[in-house]
Design a protein around this motif. Sequence first.
Motif, PDB file in Angstrom:
ATOM      1  N   VAL A  61       0.860  -1.186   0.000  1.00 20.04           N
ATOM      2  CA  VAL A  61       0.000   0.000   0.000  1.00 20.04           C
ATOM      3  C   VAL A  61       0.891   1.228   0.000  1.00 20.04           C
ATOM      4  CG1 VAL A  61      -1.614   1.367   1.390  1.00 20.04           C
ATOM      5  CG2 VAL A  61      -1.968  -1.089   1.128  1.00 20.04           C
ATOM      6  N   TYR A  89      -1.557  -3.699   7.938  1.00 19.84           N
ATOM      7  CA  TYR A  89      -0.757  -4.188   6.814  1.00 19.84           C
ATOM      8  C   TYR A  89       0.010  -5.450   7.200  1.00 19.84           C
ATOM      9  CZ  TYR A  89      -1.477   0.583   5.006  1.00 19.84           C
ATOM     10  OH  TYR A  89      -2.020   1.772   4.575  1.00 19.84           O
ATOM     11  N   TYR A  94       0.970  -7.334   4.064  1.00 23.70           N
ATOM     12  CA  TYR A  94       1.161  -6.225   3.135  1.00 23.70           C
ATOM     13  C   TYR A  94       2.347  -5.374   3.574  1.00 23.70           C
ATOM     14  CZ  TYR A  94      -2.737  -6.383  -0.135  1.00 23.70           C
ATOM     15  OH  TYR A  94      -3.584  -6.732  -1.172  1.00 23.70           O
ATOM     16  N   ASP A  95       3.080  -4.855   2.603  1.00 26.17           N
ATOM     17  CA  ASP A  95       4.145  -3.899   2.868  1.00 26.17           C
ATOM     18  C   ASP A  95       3.606  -2.495   2.681  1.00 26.17           C
ATOM     19  OD1 ASP A  95       6.066  -5.918   3.276  1.00 26.17           O
ATOM     20  OD2 ASP A  95       6.445  -6.067   1.123  1.00 26.17           O
ATOM     21  N   MET A  96       4.366  -1.521   3.191  1.00 26.46           N
ATOM     22  CA  MET A  96       3.999  -0.124   3.026  1.00 26.46           C
ATOM     23  C   MET A  96       5.079   0.574   2.215  1.00 26.46           C
ATOM     24  SD  MET A  96       3.057   2.747   5.896  1.00 26.46           S
ATOM     25  CE  MET A  96       4.594   2.509   6.769  1.00 26.46           C
ATOM     26  N   ALA A 307      -6.858   1.552   6.826  1.00 26.94           N
ATOM     27  CA  ALA A 307      -6.083   0.478   6.184  1.00 26.94           C
ATOM     28  C   ALA A 307      -6.967  -0.722   5.876  1.00 26.94           C
ATOM     29  CB  ALA A 307      -4.921   0.066   7.087  1.00 26.94           C
ATOM     30  N   LEU A 311      -7.805  -2.370   2.182  1.00 30.96           N
ATOM     31  CA  LEU A 311      -7.544  -3.773   1.848  1.00 30.96           C
ATOM     32  C   LEU A 311      -8.830  -4.470   1.401  1.00 30.96           C
ATOM     33  CD1 LEU A 311      -4.947  -4.989   4.509  1.00 30.96           C
ATOM     34  CD2 LEU A 311      -4.576  -3.892   2.296  1.00 30.96           C
TER      35      LEU A 311
END
Length: 341
Positions: A61, A89, A94-96, A307, A311
């Motif tokens: 994201v 995340y 998930y990565d940022m 967030a 998602l």
Amino acid sequence: MNLKELATKLGLSPTTVSRALNGYPEVNEATRARVMAAAKRHDYRPNARAIRLATGRAMAVGHVIPIATRHEIVNPVFADFIAGAGEIYSRNDYDMVLSVVPDDQEGATYRALRAKGNVDGVIVHSPRMDDARIPLLHGIGLPFVVHGRASGCTLPYPWIDVNNRRAFQRATEFLLDLGHRRIALVNGLEFMDFAMRRRKGYADALSERGIEADPALMSSEEMTEGSGYRIGKRMLAQTNPPTAFLASSMISGMGLRRAAEERGLKLGRDISVIIHDDDLSYMKNGEDVPIFTATRSSVREAGRLAAQMLLDLIAAPGTEAPSRLLEADLIIGQSTGPAPP
């Protein structure tokens, strides 16, 4: 535990387990749920590269931060929002991707993120009135959630926001009930949507009590300690100074306190101050008893909610744009009291 061992425990083939974990559509939902539960129970994490290949997603994201005029990267409110979003995340693998760019490169950065496929979606910060980023993101087809709202925007868009108008209306009413009539507003930059809404709440509360808002008691600047100090010093030097201040951030409120103490005034006795956003991880508003009376909303929780909203949109493209309005609490601290005679 590796993939083969997990498959053995479940009595399934490694291929089925891999496909369930990596999001392949041909795996039925009951099997997928069973596999996911077992993976969580045994702390098994699938290979991130395999997930990307299977789903076509970047599993990341984006947050694009203009550095020149808004200084969000060093703002403790922004830090708490990112901390909350980061929890969601990491929980979802998930990565940022944080892009700090010159102000005039923000639009180009969104286009580049989309073209390169570096992220699956973005969170938009500090929306302005009729924010141009919303039609841009619609146009390039990049999923997004706005932290705040953009008055004047005619396109539907997903957002999460605190009820800024109502928060400042309540805070102003509280000061009016304490007998204050000269109430100053130390606001953020009013091309930002949140600041416009806060001014409206303040003005509405005064109007309902038959009090006309005095331009000499209203300011709009970047929310720093220094600006709070300068505004407080200037207003307190007036012939008819305010007896109370309503500040858009705790940082501005700290500057107001410095200006008041410089004149020998004690908060809660000689002058009253209400701040906004005091629920910060690394800048506490006192310990057992709050130093400042405050309109409080959890920025960290807003980060979590934004967030998760993003998602969910990434997982279900075409979903109707969701929205969520959070209410702020009025927390009574030591910085407010009856208007002085």
